[in-house]
Design a protein around this motif. Structure first.
Motif, PDB file in Angstrom:
ATOM      1  N   GLY A 194       0.801  -1.208   0.000  1.00  0.00           N
ATOM      2  CA  GLY A 194       0.000   0.000   0.000  1.00  0.00           C
ATOM      3  C   GLY A 194       0.843   1.271   0.000  1.00  0.00           C
ATOM      4  N   ILE A 195       0.326   2.295  -0.680  1.00  0.00           N
ATOM      5  CA  ILE A 195       0.986   3.610  -0.695  1.00  0.00           C
ATOM      6  C   ILE A 195      -0.055   4.663  -0.369  1.00  0.00           C
ATOM      7  N   LEU A 196       0.182   5.412   0.706  1.00  0.00           N
ATOM      8  CA  LEU A 196      -0.664   6.552   1.078  1.00  0.00           C
ATOM      9  C   LEU A 196       0.137   7.810   0.741  1.00  0.00           C
ATOM     10  N   CYS A 197      -0.339   8.579  -0.251  1.00  0.00           N
ATOM     11  CA  CYS A 197       0.482   9.651  -0.826  1.00  0.00           C
ATOM     12  C   CYS A 197      -0.277  10.976  -0.878  1.00  0.00           C
ATOM     13  N   CYS A 198       0.446  12.050  -0.569  1.00  0.00           N
ATOM     14  CA  CYS A 198      -0.108  13.402  -0.712  1.00  0.00           C
ATOM     15  C   CYS A 198      -0.379  13.684  -2.198  1.00  0.00           C
ATOM     16  N   GLU A 199      -1.513  14.317  -2.477  1.00  0.00           N
ATOM     17  CA  GLU A 199      -1.889  14.542  -3.878  1.00  0.00           C
ATOM     18  C   GLU A 199      -0.906  15.452  -4.613  1.00  0.00           C
ATOM     19  N   PHE A 203      -4.242  11.508  -0.568  1.00  0.00           N
ATOM     20  CA  PHE A 203      -4.974  12.365   0.364  1.00  0.00           C
ATOM     21  C   PHE A 203      -4.699  13.833   0.022  1.00  0.00           C
ATOM     22  N   GLN A 204      -5.597  14.712   0.448  1.00  0.00           N
ATOM     23  CA  GLN A 204      -5.465  16.129   0.144  1.00  0.00           C
ATOM     24  C   GLN A 204      -4.264  16.732   0.870  1.00  0.00           C
ATOM     25  N   THR A 205      -3.691  17.751   0.234  1.00  0.00           N
ATOM     26  CA  THR A 205      -2.546  18.435   0.835  1.00  0.00           C
ATOM     27  C   THR A 205      -2.993  19.185   2.090  1.00  0.00           C
ATOM     28  N   HIS A 206      -2.234  18.989   3.204  1.00  0.00           N
ATOM     29  CA  HIS A 206      -2.582  19.629   4.472  1.00  0.00           C
ATOM     30  C   HIS A 206      -1.415  20.441   5.011  1.00  0.00           C
ATOM     31  N   CYS A 207      -0.609  20.973   4.103  1.00  0.00           N
ATOM     32  CA  CYS A 207       0.627  21.625   4.544  1.00  0.00           C
ATOM     33  C   CYS A 207       0.376  22.747   5.556  1.00  0.00           C
ATOM     34  N   HIS A 208      -0.718  23.505   5.400  1.00  0.00           N
ATOM     35  CA  HIS A 208      -0.952  24.641   6.309  1.00  0.00           C
ATOM     36  C   HIS A 208      -2.321  24.561   6.970  1.00  0.00           C
ATOM     37  N   ASN A 268      -5.035  23.324   9.914  1.00  0.00           N
ATOM     38  CA  ASN A 268      -5.020  23.127  11.359  1.00  0.00           C
ATOM     39  C   ASN A 268      -4.978  21.628  11.652  1.00  0.00           C
ATOM     40  N   GLU A 269      -4.120  21.230  12.589  1.00  0.00           N
ATOM     41  CA  GLU A 269      -3.930  19.799  12.873  1.00  0.00           C
ATOM     42  C   GLU A 269      -5.232  19.128  13.278  1.00  0.00           C
ATOM     43  N   ASN A 270      -6.102  19.839  13.964  1.00  0.00           N
ATOM     44  CA  ASN A 270      -7.366  19.259  14.402  1.00  0.00           C
ATOM     45  C   ASN A 270      -8.320  19.014  13.240  1.00  0.00           C
ATOM     46  N   ASP A 271      -8.064  19.682  12.106  1.00  0.00           N
ATOM     47  CA  ASP A 271      -8.952  19.518  10.945  1.00  0.00           C
ATOM     48  C   ASP A 271      -8.510  18.386  10.026  1.00  0.00           C
ATOM     49  N   VAL A 272      -7.383  17.738  10.366  1.00  0.00           N
ATOM     50  CA  VAL A 272      -6.817  16.707   9.491  1.00  0.00           C
ATOM     51  C   VAL A 272      -7.136  15.319  10.044  1.00  0.00           C
ATOM     52  N   ASP A 273      -7.765  14.463   9.239  1.00  0.00           N
ATOM     53  CA  ASP A 273      -8.051  13.081   9.648  1.00  0.00           C
ATOM     54  C   ASP A 273      -8.013  12.183   8.409  1.00  0.00           C
ATOM     55  N   GLU A 274      -6.880  11.564   8.220  1.00  0.00           N
ATOM     56  CA  GLU A 274      -6.734  10.634   7.092  1.00  0.00           C
ATOM     57  C   GLU A 274      -6.718   9.185   7.574  1.00  0.00           C
ATOM     58  N   SER A 275      -7.198   8.951   8.813  1.00  0.00           N
ATOM     59  CA  SER A 275      -7.147   7.608   9.390  1.00  0.00           C
ATOM     60  C   SER A 275      -7.996   6.608   8.613  1.00  0.00           C
ATOM     61  N   VAL A 323       4.167   5.810   3.424  1.00  0.00           N
ATOM     62  CA  VAL A 323       3.496   7.105   3.377  1.00  0.00           C
ATOM     63  C   VAL A 323       4.439   8.128   2.754  1.00  0.00           C
ATOM     64  N   LEU A 324       3.944   8.874   1.750  1.00  0.00           N
ATOM     65  CA  LEU A 324       4.712   9.924   1.073  1.00  0.00           C
ATOM     66  C   LEU A 324       3.981  11.241   1.279  1.00  0.00           C
ATOM     67  N   GLY A 325       4.669  12.247   1.844  1.00  0.00           N
ATOM     68  CA  GLY A 325       4.013  13.510   2.124  1.00  0.00           C
ATOM     69  C   GLY A 325       4.753  14.693   1.533  1.00  0.00           C
ATOM     70  N   CYS A 326       4.202  15.877   1.821  1.00  0.00           N
ATOM     71  CA  CYS A 326       4.784  17.116   1.286  1.00  0.00           C
ATOM     72  C   CYS A 326       4.689  18.186   2.360  1.00  0.00           C
ATOM     73  N   GLY A 327       5.440  18.001   3.450  1.00  0.00           N
ATOM     74  CA  GLY A 327       5.412  18.984   4.531  1.00  0.00           C
ATOM     75  C   GLY A 327       4.222  18.835   5.441  1.00  0.00           C
TER      76      GLY A 327
END
Length: 579
Positions: free
Chosen positions: A5-10, A33-38, A40-47, A62-66
C-alpha cells in the motif's frame, strides 16, 4: 499474497504515477490524500484512508509534502514513512547541504498551489518577506521532470517573497530507487512468509503421513479380517477424531461402527446410496466424506467419516484417507487370500498329495504377494522420486541456512525411505522357490568374480564335488560374504574358503587376515541396519541360509581376522550335504 500500500499526498501524485509506471510493480494499492501543509492539525483526519489500505495491504508506505506531522501516523512496524517533500527526491547529504545553506526547497505539486498554501497560513506579502528574510536566502524548486509550467510559478513566488528563485533538475530516479527497494523488501518478505506457510503445511502433511505409515504396520501385519477392519477404524479415530466412522462391505451385509455417537442408524442412507453408484469418494455436508474401498478394480465396500473436529481440514483428511484405504484394500484382499489359503491348508493337511498342492498354493500366494509388493514399491518409489526432485530443486534455490536445514532433513528422510525400498526389492526372492542342490566351489568362484576388483586374493579350498541343499538365493549369500570382507576387512591380503568335517557334519568357513571383529559385535553384525554401509549384507546372508535352517556365526579372533562358519550340514552321499 497481500498487497503493498501507498498513502500519498496529492501534490506528489504525478511523480508517484510516473515512478510506478517505470517500476511496473504488481499488487500495489495507492490512495491519495489532500494536501494539508498549512491546515489546522485538528482539521486533518486521514485515518480512514489508512484503515482501508490496512484491510488489503500487509505493508504501507506514506509519502508527504510537509504535512506528515499532521496526519497522526500510528506507531506500526508495517506502516513506514518513506519521506516528506524534498526528502523523496534528494540524497540526505545533498538535502542537508541545501537546507543548511539557506535554501527553501519546494516540489512542483506544492508550487502549483503556493498561493492557496500561503493564504491558509494567513500570510500577506509583507509578513512573508519579513518572516523568510533572515532564514532563507533563496527558493529552490525541484524540477522532477513532470511539468513544463514551473517558470511562471517560480517568477510569481520569487516576486512575492522578494527572494532569488532557482530551479534544480532532480528527476524521479531517487524516489524510484527508494520506493523500488521498499517494494522489493516487501515482496521478498511476502514470498518468505508464503514459503514458511507452505513448508509448515508440508511438514504437517509429512508428520501425518509418518503417523499413517506407523499405524499401517498394524494393518499390514493383521491377517484376520474383523481385526483388520477394527484396526482401520481405530486409525481414523486416532488421526481425525470424527464423530462417526462406518465400514460397510459391498453388499451392506457386514457393518462395523466406531465413534462418539451412540445408537447410530446403521446402515446409513447416504452410505447405501454411495455404494450403489460408481464414485470413488463423496463429501458430506462439509464435515465428512465417504470413500470407496477397492483393490485392483474389485469393489470391497466403503468407509464413511462424519463430524470432523476440524472441518476446515476435511480436504486434507480426505487425501490422507485415500492413501490409507488404498493400503487397506490391499491388506483386506491379502487377508481374505490368507484366510482362503488357511482353509485350503487345514482341509488338505493330512494327505501327501494335498500337502504338495498346499505348498504350491503357498508359493503361488508368495509370488502374488511379491507382485503386489513390487507394484506398491514401484508406486511409492515414483512418488518418492518426485518428492526428492522437488526437494533438491528447493535446495538449489534456497540459500537461507535455517530453511535449508529443514529441506535437508526432508531429503535425508526420503533417502532413508529409498534405502528401505531397495531392501524390500532384494528381499523379494527369498523363500519363493524350492531349495536346490548347488555346488559350493562354483558359488564361491561366482561370488568372487562378481565382486571384482578386490583388494585381496580369494583362495577357494572347497573340494569341487561338495554340494549343499540351499535356497536358490544362496549365490547371493556367498556374494555378500565376499562383499563384506571387501568393505570391512581392513588390511586383509586374502580371503580363504574351506571346509571342516566334524563327524557327519560339514562346516564351511570363510576366513580373512584383516583386523577382525570385536567380541561384543559378533552377534550384532547379523542384525539388520548394523554396520557402516547399508547394514543389510550379513543380515541377508543369515536370512537366506535360515530358509533351509542353516546357521552362520562369526568365530574369529579380534585383531587376527574375521572367520565365518556356516553350520549344520549332514553328509548324505556322493559329496552331497543335507540339513
Amino acid at each position: 499474497m497481500t498487497k503493498f500500500g501507498i498513502l500519498c499526498c496529492e501534490s506528489l501524485s504525478k511523480e508517484l504515477e510516473l515512478v510506478l509506471s517505470s517500476i511496473g510493480a504488481d499488487d500495489v494499492e495507492v490512495t491519495f490524500f489532500q494536501t494539508h501543509c498549512h491546515a489546522n492539525e485538528n482539521d486533518v483526519d486521514e485515518s480512514q484512508h489508512l484503515r482501508n489500505l490496512q484491510k488489503e495491504c500487509s505493508r504501507i508506505v506514506v509519502l508527504g509534502c510537509g504535512c506528515l506531522s499532521k496526519l497522526n501516523i500510528p506507531n506500526d512496524e508495517n506502516v513506514i514513512i518513506l519521506g516528506c517533500g524534498a526528502e523523496l527526491f534528494l540524497p540526505s547529504r545533498l538535502l542537508h547541504y541545501l537546507t543548511s545553506s539557506g535554501y527553501m526547497l519546494v516540489v512542483p505539486g506544492w508550487l502549483r498551489k503556493w498561493r492557496e498554501h500561503i493564504q491558509k497560513a494567513g500570510l500577506d506579502k509583507d509578513t512573508a518577506r519579513s518572516m523568510f528574510k533572515e532564514s532563507v536566502k533563496s527558493v529552490m524548486v525541484l524540477d522532477t521532470g513532470i511539468s513544463d509550467e514551473l517558470i511562471p510559478y517560480t517568477e510569481e513566488i520569487a516576486e512575492f517573497f522578494d527572494l532569488e528563485c532557482r530551479i534544480l533538475p532532480v528527476g524521479t530516479a531517487y524516489l524510484e530507487k527508494t520506493l523500488s527497494a521498499e517494494i522489493s523488501r516487501w515482496t521478498l518478505n511476502e514470498r518468505t512468509r508464503v514459503m514458511k506457510e507452505e513448508l509448515a503445511s508440508a511438514n504437517k502433511i509429512a508428520a501425518d503421513m509418518a503417523m499413517v505409515f506407523d499405524l499401517l504396520d498394524t494393518i499390514v501385519s493383521q491377517k484376520e479380517e474383523t481385526k483388520l477392519i477394527e484396526n482401520l477404524l481405530d486409525i481414523f479415530i486416532t488421526l481425525f477424531s470424527p464423530q462417526t466412522v462406518l465400514y460397510v462391505d459391498r453388499g451392506a451385509t457386514v457393518v462395523h461402527f466406531a465413534g462418539r455417537t451412540p445408537n447410530y442408524d446403521v446402515p446409513d442412507e447416504d452410505l447405501m446410496d454411495f455404494l450403489s453408484g460408481d464414485k470413488s469418494y463423496e463429501l458430506i455436508g462439509g464435515t465428512g466424506f465417504i470413500i470407496r474401498l477397492q483393490h485392483q478394480g474389485e469393489p470391497l465396500g466403503a468407509i464413511m467419516l462424519e463430524g470432523m473436529i476440524y472441518p476446515e481440514r476435511v480436504n486434507d483428511y480426505l487425501n490422507i484417507s485415500m492413501e490409507i484405504v488404498g493400503v487397506f484394500g490391499l491388506a483386506l484382499s491379502n487377508s481374505r487370500a490368507y484366510q482362503r489359503l488357511n482353509l485350503i491348508i487345514s482341509e488338505l493337511a493330512q494327505e501327501t498329495e494335498i500337502r504338495r498342492l498346499t505348498e504350491e498354493a503357498l508359493r503361488a500366494s508368495n509370488r502374488k504377494l511379491n507382485l503386489l509388493s513390487s507394484i506398491t514399491r514401484h508406486d511409492i518409489n515414483n512418488n518418492l522420486t518426485v518428492l526428492m526432485g522437488y526437494t533438491e530443486m528447493l535446495l538449489n534455490l534456497e540459500s537461507d541456512p535455517s530453511k535449508r536445514r529443514y529441506l535437508e532433513a526432508i531429503m535425508k528422510a526420503s533417502e532413508g525411505i529409498e534405502s528401505m525400498i531397495k531392501f524390500t526389492k532384494e528381499y523379494d526372492g527369498i523363500g519363493v522357490k524350492s531349495p536346490v542342490w548347488s555346488n559350493v566351489r562354483a558359488l564361491i568362484d561366482d561370488a568372487a568374480a562378481r565382486s571384482m576388483p578386490l583388494p585381496f586374493s580369494v583362495i577357494n579350498n572347497v573340494p569341487s564335488d561338495i554340494e549343499i541343499f540351499i535356497d536358490p538365493m544362496g549365490a547371493r549369500a556367498f556374494y555378500n560374504i565376499v562383499e563384506n570382507a571387501k568393505r570391512h576387512a581392513v588390511g586383509a591380503t586374502h580371503l580363504t574358503f574351506g571346509t571342516n568335517d566334524v563327524g557327519e557334519r560339514l562346516i564351511i568357513t570363510a576366513e580373512d587376515d584383516g583386523s577382525g571383529i570385536l567380541s561384543d559385535e559378533k552377534e550384532r553384525i547379523f542384525e539388520r541396519g548394523f554396520g557402516k554401509n547399508t547394514g543389510l549384507g550379513l543380515f541377508l546372508v543369515k536370512e537366506i541360509l535360515s530358509i533351509t535352517d542353516i546357521d552362520i556365526i562369526e568365530d574369529g579372533k579380534p585383531g587376527e581376522g574375521a572367520r565365518f562358519s556356516i553350520l549344520n550340514y549332514i553328509y548324505v552321499s556322493d559329496g552331497k550335504y543335507f540339513l
